[in-house]
Scaffold this motif. Structure first.
Motif, PDB file in Angstrom:
ATOM      1  N   GLY A   1       0.811  -1.216   0.000  1.00 38.97           N
ATOM      2  CA  GLY A   1       0.000   0.000   0.000  1.00 38.97           C
ATOM      3  C   GLY A   1       0.841   1.261   0.000  1.00 38.97           C
ATOM      4  O   GLY A   1       1.837   1.363   0.732  1.00 38.97           O
ATOM      5  N   ALA A   2       0.419   2.241  -0.809  1.00 39.35           N
ATOM      6  CA  ALA A   2       1.104   3.538  -0.794  1.00 39.35           C
ATOM      7  C   ALA A   2       0.998   4.149   0.595  1.00 39.35           C
ATOM      8  O   ALA A   2       1.976   4.652   1.162  1.00 39.35           O
ATOM      9  N   ALA A   3      -0.188   4.122   1.164  1.00 38.20           N
ATOM     10  CA  ALA A   3      -0.436   4.425   2.570  1.00 38.20           C
ATOM     11  C   ALA A   3      -1.228   3.261   3.135  1.00 38.20           C
ATOM     12  O   ALA A   3      -1.971   2.595   2.406  1.00 38.20           O
ATOM     13  N   LYS A   4      -1.054   3.029   4.409  1.00 37.87           N
ATOM     14  CA  LYS A   4      -1.650   1.843   5.020  1.00 37.87           C
ATOM     15  C   LYS A   4      -2.440   2.271   6.249  1.00 37.87           C
ATOM     16  O   LYS A   4      -1.891   2.924   7.137  1.00 37.87           O
ATOM     17  N   THR A   5      -3.713   1.898   6.304  1.00 37.27           N
ATOM     18  CA  THR A   5      -4.568   2.256   7.428  1.00 37.27           C
ATOM     19  C   THR A   5      -5.079   0.998   8.110  1.00 37.27           C
ATOM     20  O   THR A   5      -5.613   0.099   7.462  1.00 37.27           O
ATOM     21  N   LEU A   6      -4.894   0.954   9.433  1.00 32.45           N
ATOM     22  CA  LEU A   6      -5.435  -0.125  10.250  1.00 32.45           C
ATOM     23  C   LEU A   6      -6.506   0.441  11.158  1.00 32.45           C
ATOM     24  O   LEU A   6      -6.261   1.434  11.867  1.00 32.45           O
ATOM     25  N   HIS A   7      -7.707  -0.131  11.139  1.00 29.13           N
ATOM     26  CA  HIS A   7      -8.697   0.229  12.144  1.00 29.13           C
ATOM     27  C   HIS A   7      -8.171  -0.203  13.511  1.00 29.13           C
ATOM     28  O   HIS A   7      -7.334  -1.097  13.607  1.00 29.13           O
ATOM     29  N   SER A   8      -8.670   0.389  14.545  1.00 31.69           N
ATOM     30  CA  SER A   8      -8.076   0.204  15.868  1.00 31.69           C
ATOM     31  C   SER A   8      -8.080  -1.241  16.346  1.00 31.69           C
ATOM     32  O   SER A   8      -7.230  -1.641  17.139  1.00 31.69           O
ATOM     33  N   GLN A   9      -9.032  -2.057  15.854  1.00 33.32           N
ATOM     34  CA  GLN A   9      -9.088  -3.459  16.270  1.00 33.32           C
ATOM     35  C   GLN A   9      -8.747  -4.426  15.140  1.00 33.32           C
ATOM     36  O   GLN A   9      -8.949  -5.631  15.261  1.00 33.32           O
ATOM     37  N   ALA A  10      -8.183  -3.917  14.059  1.00 35.79           N
ATOM     38  CA  ALA A  10      -7.828  -4.765  12.927  1.00 35.79           C
ATOM     39  C   ALA A  10      -6.718  -5.737  13.306  1.00 35.79           C
ATOM     40  O   ALA A  10      -5.797  -5.394  14.054  1.00 35.79           O
ATOM     41  N   VAL A  11      -6.805  -6.945  12.777  1.00 37.83           N
ATOM     42  CA  VAL A  11      -5.798  -7.973  13.026  1.00 37.83           C
ATOM     43  C   VAL A  11      -4.944  -8.129  11.771  1.00 37.83           C
ATOM     44  O   VAL A  11      -5.469  -8.347  10.675  1.00 37.83           O
ATOM     45  N   LEU A  12      -3.640  -8.008  11.961  1.00 41.50           N
ATOM     46  CA  LEU A  12      -2.674  -8.197  10.883  1.00 41.50           C
ATOM     47  C   LEU A  12      -1.789  -9.361  11.298  1.00 41.50           C
ATOM     48  O   LEU A  12      -1.168  -9.318  12.369  1.00 41.50           O
ATOM     49  N   GLY A  13      -1.740 -10.430  10.508  1.00 40.06           N
ATOM     50  CA  GLY A  13      -1.034 -11.626  10.951  1.00 40.06           C
ATOM     51  C   GLY A  13      -0.069 -12.175   9.927  1.00 40.06           C
ATOM     52  O   GLY A  13      -0.432 -12.401   8.769  1.00 40.06           O
ATOM     53  N   PHE A  14       1.165 -12.418  10.367  1.00 40.94           N
ATOM     54  CA  PHE A  14       2.208 -13.014   9.526  1.00 40.94           C
ATOM     55  C   PHE A  14       2.509 -14.421  10.041  1.00 40.94           C
ATOM     56  O   PHE A  14       2.483 -14.663  11.255  1.00 40.94           O
ATOM     57  N   HIS A  15       2.830 -15.348   9.145  1.00 42.60           N
ATOM     58  CA  HIS A  15       3.249 -16.683   9.586  1.00 42.60           C
ATOM     59  C   HIS A  15       4.191 -17.346   8.601  1.00 42.60           C
ATOM     60  O   HIS A  15       4.270 -18.578   8.516  1.00 42.60           O
ATOM     61  N   GLY A  16       4.954 -16.566   7.873  1.00 39.36           N
ATOM     62  CA  GLY A  16       5.981 -17.136   7.015  1.00 39.36           C
ATOM     63  C   GLY A  16       5.866 -16.676   5.576  1.00 39.36           C
ATOM     64  O   GLY A  16       4.946 -15.951   5.194  1.00 39.36           O
ATOM     65  N   GLY A  17       6.849 -17.099   4.787  1.00 37.59           N
ATOM     66  CA  GLY A  17       6.890 -16.755   3.372  1.00 37.59           C
ATOM     67  C   GLY A  17       7.648 -17.825   2.618  1.00 37.59           C
ATOM     68  O   GLY A  17       7.721 -18.980   3.045  1.00 37.59           O
ATOM     69  N   ALA A  18       8.252 -17.442   1.512  1.00 33.90           N
ATOM     70  CA  ALA A  18       8.935 -18.419   0.661  1.00 33.90           C
ATOM     71  C   ALA A  18      10.294 -18.832   1.222  1.00 33.90           C
ATOM     72  O   ALA A  18      10.780 -19.915   0.919  1.00 33.90           O
ATOM     73  N   TYR A  19      10.901 -17.974   2.048  1.00 34.80           N
ATOM     74  CA  TYR A  19      12.231 -18.270   2.571  1.00 34.80           C
ATOM     75  C   TYR A  19      12.141 -18.930   3.938  1.00 34.80           C
ATOM     76  O   TYR A  19      12.314 -18.318   4.978  1.00 34.80           O
ATOM     77  N   GLN A  20      11.861 -20.199   3.954  1.00 36.03           N
ATOM     78  CA  GLN A  20      11.816 -20.950   5.204  1.00 36.03           C
ATOM     79  C   GLN A  20      12.014 -22.426   4.884  1.00 36.03           C
ATOM     80  O   GLN A  20      11.700 -22.883   3.782  1.00 36.03           O
TER      81      GLN A  20
END
Length: 252
Positions: free
Chosen positions: A111-130
């Motif tokens: 995103g050029a700018a990134k907006t998270l609502h106050s209760q938004a969940v953003l979750g990472f759990h890996g990618g191609a390098y693992q």
């Protein structure tokens, strides 16, 4: 324990080429719409959903500047497909509920700018390098191919490993180019798997996120919290742990 994105992508590839897809049923189709000056994508990432979003964009004048997304993710390349398009169109990305897995990896970060609502969940759990290529368990393999004999399942596992190696090399090269282009440290997708955070995996955490200073340290900038502070909601069965900036060493 965290189920890595690479494994999830492999499972999706297996499902798409076997009777499993018919047996279990496909994910519900994503909904794509336009409202309040924003494109809206809700649902799992799919080729068809991505294409419908792009077609909708082309029908609108003036061109939208925002993409609001709610997604649990999908196969790695589908995430990069949409992320590269977001970059091309210079869209702002808004998360009101959740953006997980490849949605967080490749769409939120684009995103050029990134907006998270106050209760938004953003979750990472890996990618191609693992290093997950051999992690397909016998139990999981049996679930995918219940009618095969043990010998046939062993041969199938080797076949999947060989296919996965080719898939992984392609995905790694593409992911490397993607993060180099947007100036983000690729450790974003793997740092939560370091031994420092093993206790969180032992408690069966599904994902990790980062504090805003930690995001900035990794190159993910221009994040705005709508109605701060940012306190992600708790969804039943979904556990997310937080990584702070002081838990990330400076890049070498």
């Amino acid at each position: 324990m965290i189920k890595t994105l690479f494994l999830v992508s492999i499972y999706l590839l297996i499902a798409s080429t076997s009777a499993l897809a018919a047996a279990q049923g496909a994910y519900p189709p994503a909904t794509v719409s336009y409202e309040g000056h924003s494109l809206i994508y809700r649902g799992y990432l799919s080729s068809e959903g991505n294409q419908r979003l792009k077609r909708l964009y082309e029908t609108l004048s003036p061109a939208p500047q925002n993409l609001l997304i709610e997604s649990r993710g999908g196969e790695i390349n589908l995430g990069m497909d949409l992320g590269e398009w977001v970059l091309e169109k210079r869209l702002n990305v808004i998360v009101d509920k959740y953006c997980l897995s490849s949605c967080a990896n490749y769409i939120f970060t684009a995103g050029a700018a990134k907006t998270l609502h106050s209760q938004a969940v953003l979750g990472f759990h890996g990618g191609a390098y693992q290093n997950s290529i051999n992690a397909l368990t016998d139990e999981e393999l049996t679930g995918f191919f219940p009618n095969l004999s043990p010998a046939e399942r062993l041969a199938k596992k080797q076949e999947i490993i060989e296919q996965s190696q080719a898939y992984l090399l392609q995905a790694q090269a593409r992911e490397k180019r993607f993060f180099a282009h947007i100036g983000v440290d690729p450790r974003l997708l793997t740092w939560g798997q370091e031994s420092l955070f093993q206790k969180n995996q032992d408690f069966k955490a599904d994902f990790w996120d980062y504090s805003i200073p930690a995001f900035e340290k990794l190159g993910v900038k221009s994040i705005r919290i709508l109605n701060p502070p940012w306190n992600p909601a708790h969804f039943p069965g979904l556990k997310v742990f937080r990584i702070e900036a002081d838990q990330i060493p400076d890049a070498r």
